[in-house]
Write a protein that holds these residues in place. Sequence first.
Motif: not given
Length: 422
Positions: A222-224, A338-347, A365-366
């Motif tokens: 789902g990251a794109g 990385l999906d930017a909307t996932t916040g710290q989870n993306a990190l 993304t996003k």
Amino acid sequence: MTTSVAIVVALVVLAVVVLLTLSRGKAGSQLQAPPASRSLPPPRPEPPAKRPSDRPREREAEGKPASAAPAGVDGRGVESARPGGGPTGAPGAAGARPAGAAPPGTSLPPAKRDVAGLRKGLAASRGGFVAKLSALFQGKKDIDPAILQQVEEVMLASDVGPKTTQAILARLRESLDRNELHDADAVWASLRAEAVRILGIGGGAVRLGVKPTVVLMVGVNGAGKTTTIGKLATRYNAAGKKVVLAAGDTFRAAAVQQLEIWGKRVDSEVVRGKEGADPGAVAFDATNRARDSGADLLFIDTAGRLHTKAPLMDEIKKVRKTIAKAMDGAPHETFLVLDATTGQNALQQASLFKEALDLTGIILTKLDGTAKGGIVLGICDELGVPVRYVGLGERAEDLREFHAEEFVEALFGKGEDEVAAA
């Protein structure tokens, strides 16, 4: 009497032969030497008849025989991509490139600065993260050191991350102790300088140093990834590059179909395997195919995998090793999407993918869908991996090359409306 008749017949035949010879010579002289009063232009050689198998000059440059198959089809009947997303002249013209396109084997010209467009794409973060920071200093002539605690709260809430937040605050405190931050404008300028310092570890487009340049795309579900590959293929085909796509997500039929749709849309060949096939085998075949067909770029899609699952991370390591067997030095770029909307989870995702792979860049993304744009600072500062592209919308042109100064100007700078209001 008989002898006399024979002599007469012979004389008559001889006379006829002489007359015929003289008449032919006269006609020939008329064709070769026209009258002086009417000079004829020199005859032009007729052009050689065109053959269906004739190919453009680039076939000769590639060392391919003149009798090769027609444009768009190789000797095995496999449809090949046409650079630039299709010909610009007559239908079916091979090797056609859009006006101003970069020739094969060269880097793309640098993208034009578009701070206004980037600022528009970052509207959510400007209205959230940046607006909250700006409000802290609004109308203040003197800066109280206690205000840094509020700055810390805003940064943590905006996904900058605790480590990066503390590093920025430490520098601000040092400047305050040296009486270098006298007013709000000075603090704001210092924040911008810190952002440029953190983000300025790299960026820019895919580096086209090798032909084909192999780009491995990884990330969670789902990251794109697939959509990002399609946007990159659109960009590089439009610039005259021949692109091949590899459908390495063999466990999800929808991903293969999605990539094939992108391939048709941008006129790029898609290498795929059977459903459930070994993704490493698909990547291996695609690398060989891209090299043999003279492609400039190969984008390899992979299955989305949870970064916390060790077997899945081991599998992507094997895919990378298989690509290296097909071509020395490949993959030349490994991008984590990385999906930017996932916040710290993306990190956290980025941290574990970096341990497993030699990442050369992040595609975020996003970013238009989150008010917590501080995640960009946290990723670059904590991981030391540069952001290479940011996604700010659904269109292909909304995937933008990342450049630190331009990004900071768009995120922290004032727009024309804000300057007028001030």
